[in-house]
Structures are given as C-alpha cells and as structure tokens.
Design a protein around this motif. Structure first.
Motif, PDB file in Angstrom:
ATOM      1  N   GLY A 163      58.244  76.727  22.026  1.00 32.83           N
ATOM      2  CA  GLY A 163      59.246  75.548  22.087  1.00 32.83           C
ATOM      3  C   GLY A 163      58.981  74.627  21.263  1.00 32.83           C
ATOM      4  O   GLY A 163      58.932  73.335  20.506  1.00 32.83           O
ATOM      5  N   LEU A 164      57.101  74.806  21.478  1.00 29.65           N
ATOM      6  CA  LEU A 164      56.638  73.379  20.252  1.00 29.65           C
ATOM      7  C   LEU A 164      56.558  73.440  18.636  1.00 29.65           C
ATOM      8  O   LEU A 164      57.453  72.683  18.415  1.00 29.65           O
ATOM      9  CB  LEU A 164      54.904  73.375  20.277  1.00 29.65           C
ATOM     10  N   PRO A 165      56.477  74.696  18.038  1.00 29.26           N
ATOM     11  CA  PRO A 165      57.480  74.588  16.585  1.00 29.26           C
ATOM     12  C   PRO A 165      58.970  74.522  16.514  1.00 29.26           C
ATOM     13  O   PRO A 165      59.182  73.205  15.327  1.00 29.26           O
ATOM     14  CB  PRO A 165      56.283  75.990  16.273  1.00 29.26           C
ATOM     15  N   LEU A 166      59.715  74.619  17.959  1.00 29.65           N
ATOM     16  CA  LEU A 166      60.889  74.365  17.850  1.00 29.65           C
ATOM     17  C   LEU A 166      60.879  72.952  17.036  1.00 29.65           C
ATOM     18  O   LEU A 166      61.616  72.488  16.467  1.00 29.65           O
ATOM     19  CB  LEU A 166      61.818  74.982  18.262  1.00 29.65           C
ATOM     20  N   LEU A 167      60.173  71.833  18.521  1.00 24.01           N
ATOM     21  CA  LEU A 167      60.866  71.013  18.533  1.00 24.01           C
ATOM     22  C   LEU A 167      60.184  69.920  17.608  1.00 24.01           C
ATOM     23  O   LEU A 167      60.687  69.175  17.130  1.00 24.01           O
ATOM     24  CB  LEU A 167      59.361  70.474  20.330  1.00 24.01           C
ATOM     25  N   ILE A 168      59.459  70.463  16.645  1.00 21.48           N
ATOM     26  CA  ILE A 168      58.608  70.090  15.689  1.00 21.48           C
ATOM     27  C   ILE A 168      59.852  69.753  14.454  1.00 21.48           C
ATOM     28  O   ILE A 168      60.000  68.851  13.722  1.00 21.48           O
ATOM     29  CB  ILE A 168      57.051  70.259  15.027  1.00 21.48           C
ATOM     30  N   LEU A 169      60.361  71.121  14.168  1.00 22.46           N
ATOM     31  CA  LEU A 169      61.360  70.996  13.170  1.00 22.46           C
ATOM     32  C   LEU A 169      62.851  70.295  13.649  1.00 22.46           C
ATOM     33  O   LEU A 169      62.762  70.030  13.078  1.00 22.46           O
ATOM     34  CB  LEU A 169      61.449  72.780  12.881  1.00 22.46           C
ATOM     35  N   GLY A 170      62.926  70.369  15.364  1.00 19.91           N
ATOM     36  CA  GLY A 170      64.416  69.183  15.145  1.00 19.91           C
ATOM     37  C   GLY A 170      63.538  67.977  14.716  1.00 19.91           C
ATOM     38  O   GLY A 170      64.360  67.521  14.443  1.00 19.91           O
ATOM     39  N   VAL A 171      62.938  68.220  15.255  1.00 22.85           N
ATOM     40  CA  VAL A 171      62.331  66.307  15.039  1.00 22.85           C
ATOM     41  C   VAL A 171      62.903  66.175  13.784  1.00 22.85           C
ATOM     42  O   VAL A 171      63.540  65.132  13.028  1.00 22.85           O
ATOM     43  CB  VAL A 171      61.025  65.811  15.584  1.00 22.85           C
ATOM     44  N   GLN A 172      61.966  66.835  12.821  1.00 25.36           N
ATOM     45  CA  GLN A 172      61.580  66.964  10.805  1.00 25.36           C
ATOM     46  C   GLN A 172      63.310  66.798  10.885  1.00 25.36           C
ATOM     47  O   GLN A 172      63.547  65.859   9.877  1.00 25.36           O
ATOM     48  CB  GLN A 172      60.836  67.453  10.674  1.00 25.36           C
ATOM     49  N   MET A 173      64.537  67.442  11.225  1.00 20.35           N
ATOM     50  CA  MET A 173      65.641  67.640  10.528  1.00 20.35           C
ATOM     51  C   MET A 173      65.995  66.717  11.304  1.00 20.35           C
ATOM     52  O   MET A 173      67.092  66.103  10.586  1.00 20.35           O
ATOM     53  CB  MET A 173      66.448  68.953  11.713  1.00 20.35           C
ATOM     54  N   GLY A 174      66.517  65.692  12.255  1.00 17.86           N
ATOM     55  CA  GLY A 174      67.330  65.106  12.715  1.00 17.86           C
ATOM     56  C   GLY A 174      66.176  63.458  11.473  1.00 17.86           C
ATOM     57  O   GLY A 174      66.800  63.174  11.837  1.00 17.86           O
TER      58      GLY A 174
END
Length: 207
Positions: A66-77
């Motif tokens: 979940g954490l790496p996915l959250l970081i990637l999502g925020v970066q894309m956002g």
C-alpha cells in the motif's frame, strides 16, 4: 539502465506477457522496485502500479504494498512523468517466482479484459488523465492499507484495469478502469465507515 522489451503493439495486453517482460529483463531471483522504475521509462508508472496491485487481489498481502502504491499515486497526481522512489522503497524486492505466480492467477480473471486492450489515444492518455489515474491510485492505496473485510479486491481490480490501459496507451480501457475503481472505492469506503460506526457504537455500550 536500458532494457529491451516487447512493444505493446506486438502482442495482446496480457498480464502474463507484461510480467514476462519484467522477468526477462531481470533474470535474478529477486527484482527490486528501483530497477524496474529505471528500466521501463515512460511505461514505469504503469508497470509498477500493475505489479504492486496484483497482491491486492489476494487476502493478507495487499497492505504490504500500500505505501509504495500511495507514493506512486501521489507522484502521478502531481504530474511526474517518471517514478522517483525513496531509497528505502527502491531497494524493496519481489521474488520472480511470486511475480509469475501472481500473474498467472490474475490473468485468468482478467482474460476477457486483456483481449480487449489495444493502443487507443484519448483523454486518459495525457497529462490530465494521468493525474486523475494518480489520485485514484492514491485513494486505492489507502483502501489497501486500512483493514477491512472485502475492501481490497474491488478497488485493486479497477486499478489493475487502469494500469493495463496506461501501459498499452489505451484511453478507453483506462476509462473503464476509472469507473470500476470509483465503484470499488465507494464500496470499500462504505464498508470501512460502517466498521468505524459499529466500533463507536460498541464502545458506547461498553462505557
């Protein structure tokens, strides 16, 4: 690091085929997230999202990713074009055997969708569309991190469809994935809110 992979146009968009690209590029026993982020260029976001989301379809494994996915999502956002993982996450590795097992299990459930995916330009294959994908992914990551019965699979499934569309530059598939992700997140949010409400009510009876 440059890695030659099979162009998206040369084969159907199956998870097994995409994971085979990763496995061929990194023949070692384990594959690090940092290596994949460097190797796949403008496809890195889609690849990493897919590989981190696959465990979300299996009970007990989703919260770890979940954490790496959250970081990637925020970066894309925020509009980043290439992932920038913190060192501690870039060093995290995935077993090739686990990756191949997850790909095989997931492809069976997504086979119909995979046959439908092909390169199609559109709104979601662009800066604004990718930002939407990013923020939805960040919300999905929160659903994976927070504990709740049956709250992992629906959001993760929709996000996987989005990731497939992103990898193959297919705006129409991404649009379907957005719809599925929103529906899955609404379901997961309702379940988690219900659990919180029940917990508060239970505490009231105890006190």
């Amino acid at each position: 690091m440059n890695v030659d992979v099979v162009p998206a146009e040369d084969a159907s968009a199956s998870i097994s085929r995409i994971v085979a690209e990763v496995a061929a590029a990194f023949p070692g026993e384990r594959i690090s997230l940092g290596e994949m982020a460097q190797a796949f260029g403008d496809r890195a976001f889609g690849m990493l999202l897919l590989l981190l989301l696959l465990p979300g379809l299996l009970p007990g494994m989703a919260s770890v990713f979940g954490l790496p996915l959250l970081i990637l999502g925020v970066q894309m956002g925020l509009g980043l074009r290439v992932p920038k993982l913190p060192v501690i996450l870039a060093r995290q590795t995935i077993k090739r055997s686990d990756l191949l097992r997850l790909a095989s299990a997931s492809s069976k459930g997504l086979s119909r969708i995979e046959r439908y995916v092909k390169p199609r330009p559109g709104f979601f294959i662009g800066p604004t569309g990718e930002k939407i994908i990013g923020w939805l992914t960040a919300y999905v990551a929160l659903m994976l991190i927070l504990p709740g019965p049956g709250t992992n699979g629906p959001p993760a499934f929709g996000n996987i469809v989005m990731a497939l569309g992103l990898i193959e530059h297919d705006s129409k598939t991404v649009a379907w994935g957005v719809g599925l992700t929103v529906a899955g997140c609404v379901f997961a949010t309702i379940v988690l809110c219900a659990l919180v409400w029940l917990g508060i009510e239970a505490m009231g009876y105890i006190v």
